[in-house]
Structures are given as structure tokens and as C-alpha cells.
Design an enzyme around this catalytic site. Structure first.
Site, short mmCIF file in Angstrom:
data_model
loop_
_atom_site.label_atom_id
_atom_site.label_comp_id
_atom_site.label_asym_id
_atom_site.label_seq_id
_atom_site.Cartn_x
_atom_site.Cartn_y
_atom_site.Cartn_z
N LEU A 170 0.78 -1.06 -0.17
CA LEU A 170 -0.06 0.11 -0.14
C LEU A 170 0.97 1.34 0.06
CD1 LEU A 170 -2.66 -1.23 2.40
CD2 LEU A 170 -2.80 -0.90 -0.15
N GLU A 188 5.42 -7.74 6.05
CA GLU A 188 4.88 -6.67 7.06
C GLU A 188 5.78 -6.55 7.99
OE1 GLU A 188 2.55 -5.01 6.22
OE2 GLU A 188 1.60 -6.22 4.74
N HIS A 233 8.75 -4.15 7.09
CA HIS A 233 8.47 -2.56 7.28
C HIS A 233 8.88 -2.10 8.59
CE1 HIS A 233 5.80 -1.58 3.83
NE2 HIS A 233 5.26 -2.66 4.06
NI NI Z 1 3.97 -3.24 2.46
#
Ligand code: NI
Length: 168
Positions: A95, A137, A140
Site C-alpha cells: 500500500l 509486514e 516494514h
Molecule cells: Ni507493504
């Protein structure tokens, strides 16, 4: 609940390393609720707190298909305890890098430990899409994006594309 703005590349906040959460309380649950709503709205299947500008080790995820019942998952302070040697290639998107998709190679299975929505410690195996998504994730939380695994040319092209897209 609220929909939060999602940061996109090349925002330097996305390169920050997230800190462990000290206590899973109502304030943290409110953040997780907002993150989940933001992820559903985007729509996406995973979101790390740093993508909404919060440098805490928090991830939300839902791998249910569109026609299936929602299956929200929450991860606080996730750790990978072990990963297997077998690697799989999968197409990833993010995203924070909208409209860009590319192949990334990762271990096919990982063993995880994390705290859930209620602060209860969970240990489990992840494989398939779950394994890919949790590794993406968790990257991140270290300030790593999936485009960091691509060639410099592809990475630069992706950032340029997102810049244009965001500018409109
Ligand atoms: Ni991502």
C-alpha cells in the site's frame, strides 16, 4: 475508528525502525482498529503501523478472500523464531508503493511468536500467503520495503511511478 493516511515512497518515515510495544492497552487496540479499517478501505491484506506514521511493532492483516467472512489478525512485537530453507517466489505489492507489483523470493515457512489483540502470546507456523505476508509486514518494522529486494533500476522506476501517481 478512523481511516488514517497511508504514507507512500519515498517518504523517509517508511525507512524508520519501529520500536517494541511495552503494553497492549486500549490505546494500542484503538490504533490496531484504525489500522484495520484503513487496510480494508485501501484495500489491502496487510498493514504495518509505520505505514501510517507510527513507529511501533504492530501489524494488522486479513487474508480472507472477498467472498469470505473477514478474518482480522493482529500482531504486536512479532518475531521470527525460525524459517525453513525452502524458498518460494511470489508476486508482492504494498500500500506504500501503490500500483507496483514484482516477484520477491522468501522462505516458504516461518515459525512466529507475537502478542495478539489482547496481549496474549501466540506461537505458530505460517506458510503460503500467510508466510509471505507476515515476512513482508515484518520487513516494514525494520524499514525495509519489498522494492528494496529489486534491482536499483526497478526500484527507482517504482518510486518515480508512485510519485507521479500521488501527485495526480
Ligand atoms: Ni507493504
Amino acid at each position: 475508528m478512523a481511516i488514517l493516511p497511508i504514507l507512500t515512497v519515498p517518504n523517509p518515515v517508511l525507512k524508520q525502525v519501529s520500536k517494541p510495544v511495552e503494553v497492549v492497552d486500549d490505546a494500542l487496540r484503538a490504533l490496531m482498529d484504525d489500522m484495520l479499517e484503513t487496510m480494508y478501505d485501501a484495500p489491502g491484506i496487510g498493514l504495518a503501523a509505520i505505514q501510517v506514521g507510527v513507529a511501533k511493532q504492530v501489524i494488522v492483516m486479513d487474508l480472507a478472500r472477498e467472498n469470505e467472512e473477514k478474518e482480522p489478525r493482529f500482531f504486536v512485537n512479532p518475531q521470527i523464531l525460525s524459517s525453513n530453507d525452502e524458498r518460494v517466489e511470489g508476486e508482492e505489492g504494498c500500500l506504500s508503493v501503490p500500483d507496483v507489483f514484482d516477484i520477491v523470493e522468501r522462505p516458504s515457512k516461518v515459525r512466529l511468536r507475537y502478542l495478539d489483540y489482547n496481549g496474549v502470546q501466540v506461537e505458530e507456523e505460517a506458510e503460503g500467503l500467510y508466510a509471505v505476508c507476515i515476512q513482508h509486514e515484518m520487513d516494514h518494522l525494520k524499514g525495509v520495503l519489498f522494492i528494496d529486494y529489486l534491482s536499483r533500476l526497478k526500484r527507482d522506476r517504482a518510486v518515480t511511478r508512485v510519485k507521479k501517481l500521488v501527485r495526480g
